[in-house]
Design a protein around this motif. Structure first.
Motif, PDB file in Angstrom:
ATOM      1  N   ALA A   1     -38.472 -12.547 -17.430  1.00 39.01           N
ATOM      2  CA  ALA A   1     -37.454 -11.389 -17.405  1.00 39.01           C
ATOM      3  C   ALA A   1     -37.384  -9.938 -17.260  1.00 39.01           C
ATOM      4  O   ALA A   1     -36.168  -9.621 -16.950  1.00 39.01           O
ATOM      5  CB  ALA A   1     -36.030 -13.344 -18.006  1.00 39.01           C
ATOM      6  N   CYS A   2     -37.696 -10.236 -18.452  1.00 35.38           N
ATOM      7  CA  CYS A   2     -37.113  -8.233 -18.757  1.00 35.38           C
ATOM      8  C   CYS A   2     -38.388  -7.611 -18.279  1.00 35.38           C
ATOM      9  O   CYS A   2     -38.572  -6.520 -18.582  1.00 35.38           O
ATOM     10  CB  CYS A   2     -38.050  -8.730 -20.880  1.00 35.38           C
ATOM     11  N   GLY A   3     -39.059  -7.934 -17.220  1.00 34.63           N
ATOM     12  CA  GLY A   3     -40.041  -7.343 -16.689  1.00 34.63           C
ATOM     13  C   GLY A   3     -41.464  -6.977 -17.424  1.00 34.63           C
ATOM     14  O   GLY A   3     -42.147  -6.385 -17.590  1.00 34.63           O
ATOM     15  N   ILE A   4     -41.392  -7.652 -18.713  1.00 30.99           N
ATOM     16  CA  ILE A   4     -42.647  -7.592 -19.557  1.00 30.99           C
ATOM     17  C   ILE A   4     -43.668  -8.068 -19.253  1.00 30.99           C
ATOM     18  O   ILE A   4     -43.635  -9.688 -19.665  1.00 30.99           O
ATOM     19  CB  ILE A   4     -42.099  -7.823 -21.530  1.00 30.99           C
ATOM     20  N   PRO A   5     -45.167  -7.893 -19.231  1.00 28.12           N
ATOM     21  CA  PRO A   5     -46.306  -8.672 -19.483  1.00 28.12           C
ATOM     22  C   PRO A   5     -46.984  -9.050 -20.667  1.00 28.12           C
ATOM     23  O   PRO A   5     -46.100  -9.512 -21.388  1.00 28.12           O
ATOM     24  CB  PRO A   5     -47.637  -7.461 -18.415  1.00 28.12           C
ATOM     25  N   VAL A   6     -46.756 -10.430 -19.907  1.00 30.46           N
ATOM     26  CA  VAL A   6     -48.041 -11.518 -20.793  1.00 30.46           C
ATOM     27  C   VAL A   6     -48.752 -11.459 -21.098  1.00 30.46           C
ATOM     28  O   VAL A   6     -49.413 -12.008 -20.233  1.00 30.46           O
ATOM     29  CB  VAL A   6     -46.616 -12.948 -20.946  1.00 30.46           C
ATOM     30  N   VAL A   7     -49.523 -11.348 -22.267  1.00 30.53           N
ATOM     31  CA  VAL A   7     -50.775 -11.709 -22.296  1.00 30.53           C
ATOM     32  C   VAL A   7     -50.854 -12.892 -23.316  1.00 30.53           C
ATOM     33  O   VAL A   7     -50.728 -13.630 -24.332  1.00 30.53           O
ATOM     34  CB  VAL A   7     -51.541 -10.814 -23.428  1.00 30.53           C
ATOM     35  N   SER A   8     -51.596 -14.306 -22.766  1.00 33.30           N
ATOM     36  CA  SER A   8     -51.723 -15.454 -23.258  1.00 33.30           C
ATOM     37  C   SER A   8     -52.800 -15.314 -24.288  1.00 33.30           C
ATOM     38  O   SER A   8     -53.788 -16.190 -22.823  1.00 33.30           O
ATOM     39  CB  SER A   8     -50.526 -16.423 -23.242  1.00 33.30           C
ATOM     40  N   THR A   9     -53.090 -16.681 -24.564  1.00 34.76           N
ATOM     41  CA  THR A   9     -54.533 -17.693 -25.443  1.00 34.76           C
ATOM     42  C   THR A   9     -54.154 -18.756 -24.144  1.00 34.76           C
ATOM     43  O   THR A   9     -52.945 -19.125 -23.376  1.00 34.76           O
ATOM     44  CB  THR A   9     -54.593 -18.537 -25.426  1.00 34.76           C
ATOM     45  N   ARG A  10     -55.249 -19.755 -23.722  1.00 31.22           N
ATOM     46  CA  ARG A  10     -54.778 -20.697 -22.214  1.00 31.22           C
ATOM     47  C   ARG A  10     -54.721 -22.462 -22.778  1.00 31.22           C
ATOM     48  O   ARG A  10     -54.922 -22.245 -24.211  1.00 31.22           O
ATOM     49  CB  ARG A  10     -56.449 -20.953 -21.403  1.00 31.22           C
ATOM     50  N   ILE A  11     -52.894 -22.156 -22.505  1.00 28.29           N
ATOM     51  CA  ILE A  11     -52.333 -23.479 -22.536  1.00 28.29           C
ATOM     52  C   ILE A  11     -52.492 -24.307 -21.905  1.00 28.29           C
ATOM     53  O   ILE A  11     -52.004 -23.862 -21.017  1.00 28.29           O
ATOM     54  CB  ILE A  11     -51.654 -23.596 -23.756  1.00 28.29           C
ATOM     55  N   PRO A  12     -52.514 -25.470 -21.230  1.00 34.26           N
ATOM     56  CA  PRO A  12     -52.094 -26.391 -20.542  1.00 34.26           C
ATOM     57  C   PRO A  12     -50.700 -25.998 -19.770  1.00 34.26           C
ATOM     58  O   PRO A  12     -50.814 -25.718 -17.926  1.00 34.26           O
ATOM     59  CB  PRO A  12     -52.426 -28.042 -20.888  1.00 34.26           C
ATOM     60  N   ALA A  13     -49.696 -25.793 -19.940  1.00 32.35           N
ATOM     61  CA  ALA A  13     -48.853 -25.789 -19.137  1.00 32.35           C
ATOM     62  C   ALA A  13     -48.833 -24.326 -18.499  1.00 32.35           C
ATOM     63  O   ALA A  13     -47.942 -24.275 -17.712  1.00 32.35           O
ATOM     64  CB  ALA A  13     -47.534 -26.028 -20.862  1.00 32.35           C
ATOM     65  N   LEU A  14     -48.993 -23.451 -18.674  1.00 30.72           N
ATOM     66  CA  LEU A  14     -49.158 -21.838 -18.813  1.00 30.72           C
ATOM     67  C   LEU A  14     -50.648 -22.107 -17.293  1.00 30.72           C
ATOM     68  O   LEU A  14     -50.807 -20.285 -16.776  1.00 30.72           O
ATOM     69  CB  LEU A  14     -49.484 -21.122 -19.323  1.00 30.72           C
ATOM     70  N   GLU A  15     -51.272 -23.092 -17.189  1.00 32.46           N
ATOM     71  CA  GLU A  15     -52.507 -23.034 -15.750  1.00 32.46           C
ATOM     72  C   GLU A  15     -51.899 -22.780 -14.844  1.00 32.46           C
ATOM     73  O   GLU A  15     -52.511 -20.886 -13.767  1.00 32.46           O
ATOM     74  CB  GLU A  15     -52.998 -24.152 -16.240  1.00 32.46           C
ATOM     75  N   LYS A  16     -51.230 -22.446 -14.900  1.00 34.89           N
ATOM     76  CA  LYS A  16     -50.265 -22.689 -13.176  1.00 34.89           C
ATOM     77  C   LYS A  16     -49.450 -21.585 -12.906  1.00 34.89           C
ATOM     78  O   LYS A  16     -49.596 -21.338 -11.550  1.00 34.89           O
ATOM     79  CB  LYS A  16     -49.324 -23.779 -12.336  1.00 34.89           C
ATOM     80  N   PHE A  17     -49.481 -20.735 -13.493  1.00 27.77           N
ATOM     81  CA  PHE A  17     -48.978 -18.829 -13.870  1.00 27.77           C
ATOM     82  C   PHE A  17     -49.966 -18.222 -14.109  1.00 27.77           C
ATOM     83  O   PHE A  17     -49.363 -16.620 -14.745  1.00 27.77           O
ATOM     84  CB  PHE A  17     -47.886 -19.070 -14.890  1.00 27.77           C
ATOM     85  N   GLY A  18     -51.077 -18.816 -13.377  1.00 22.27           N
ATOM     86  CA  GLY A  18     -51.714 -18.020 -14.009  1.00 22.27           C
ATOM     87  C   GLY A  18     -51.711 -16.616 -13.713  1.00 22.27           C
ATOM     88  O   GLY A  18     -52.489 -15.344 -13.033  1.00 22.27           O
TER      89      GLY A  18
END
Length: 295
Positions: free
Chosen positions: A213-230
């Motif tokens: 929402a702040c327009g900041i790119p996100v780097v994440s480890t792979r967790i199931p809940a974020l799979e569809k937001f790749g």
């Protein structure tokens, strides 16, 4: 308070977030909605066996169940739930979007590495991979690695020993909710360095949509809940990839940031609450015999 007795229109119901409330609500005749947002039994220092027992009972008592992550949904269904509706966590978009700073594409493309790398959240070992944070700080010594949050929440005695000798790691402690949008908007890259364990496999990080929402790119480890937001985040399979993605993410275009904000704007408390209350209304109406509705 782990549960509420809510009134919706002419209806009354109990809305609970914790299996531990099962004993308190079991004698109540009102319909029960269970909103499952975490695998509480997998948190440190929790009475896991008791929680599992209460949750199994709650699953068979609840008239409607919401979950926030795929692993939570699967877990509830293994317990016998056949009425689970999965919804991600959401964001107060108006609050977090208000500090969005329009950035010129050339501002990022000219920069050899990020200046400010940030994380907001509980600084607890079961939620944050401290060794991975250290690798990021060592890889980008000219960047400030800004950490906002309570140290050791849920894990008393945590000292963040892995980070203490790094001069570019800035431990700023908890900040008021009102200040978070302004702080996040100063990040070049936002981090979700989530360790993989039974708790995190069932989590949907609240900060994901707040960062976007702040327009900041996100780097994440792979967790199931974020799979569809790749397509809207940099999701890493290895520590090495995570560290490299930090630099890649710092060079995203303004168009990428705008698209991230557009995505976040679709996952708001306002829209989600209206949707959930509509489902609750239909449930209560059907139970009263007013309508022959299905969810």
């Amino acid at each position: 308070m782990w549960f509420w007795k809510v009134s919706w229109g002419k209806w009354d119901a109990i809305w609970t977030y914790s299996p531990i409330t099962t004993a308190a609500i079991s004698a109540d005749s009102r319909p029960v909605l269970y909103h499952c947002v975490d695998n509480i039994a997998a948190q440190p220092l929790m009475p896991a066996e008791a929680i599992d027992r209460y949750e199994t009972e709650l699953v068979h008592t609840a008239d409607l169940i919401f979950s926030t992550a795929p692993d939570l949904t699967d877990r509830l269904r293994r317990m016998g739930a056949d009425n689970v509706i999965e919804h991600t966590n959401v964001v107060d978009f108006e609050h977090f979007g208000k500090e969005y700073r329009m950035r010129d594409d050339s501002e990022s493309s000219r920069r050899p590495s990020p200046r400010t790398i940030g994380f907001v959240g509980a600084l607890s070992r079961y939620k944050v991979d401290l060794q991975l944070l250290r690798r990021v700080a060592e890889k980008y010594p000219d960047a400030d690695v800004v950490l906002i949050g309570q140290i050791g929440e849920g894990q008393p005695g945590e000292t963040l020993a892995e980070l203490k000798d790094l001069t570019n790691v800035k431990l700023l402690g908890p900040k008021p909710y009102s200040e978070l949008p302004g702080i996040i908007s100063t990040f070049d890259v936002a981090l979700l360095p989530v360790p993989i364990n039974p708790y995190t496999r069932s989590m949907f990080p609240m900060k994901f949509f707040e960062y976007l929402a702040c327009g900041i790119p996100v780097v994440s480890t792979r967790i199931p809940a974020l799979e569809k937001f790749g397509d809207s985040a940099f999701i890493a399979d290895t520590d090495e990839q995570f560290v490299e993605y930090v630099k890649v993410a710092s060079t995203v275009s303004r168009n990428w940031r705008d698209n991230a904000r557009t995505l976040a704007s679709k996952y708001t408390y306002r829209e989600r609450t209206a949707e959930m209350c509509c489902m609750l209304d239909r449930l209560l109406a059907s139970k009263s015999g007013s309508v022959d509705g299905t969810l």
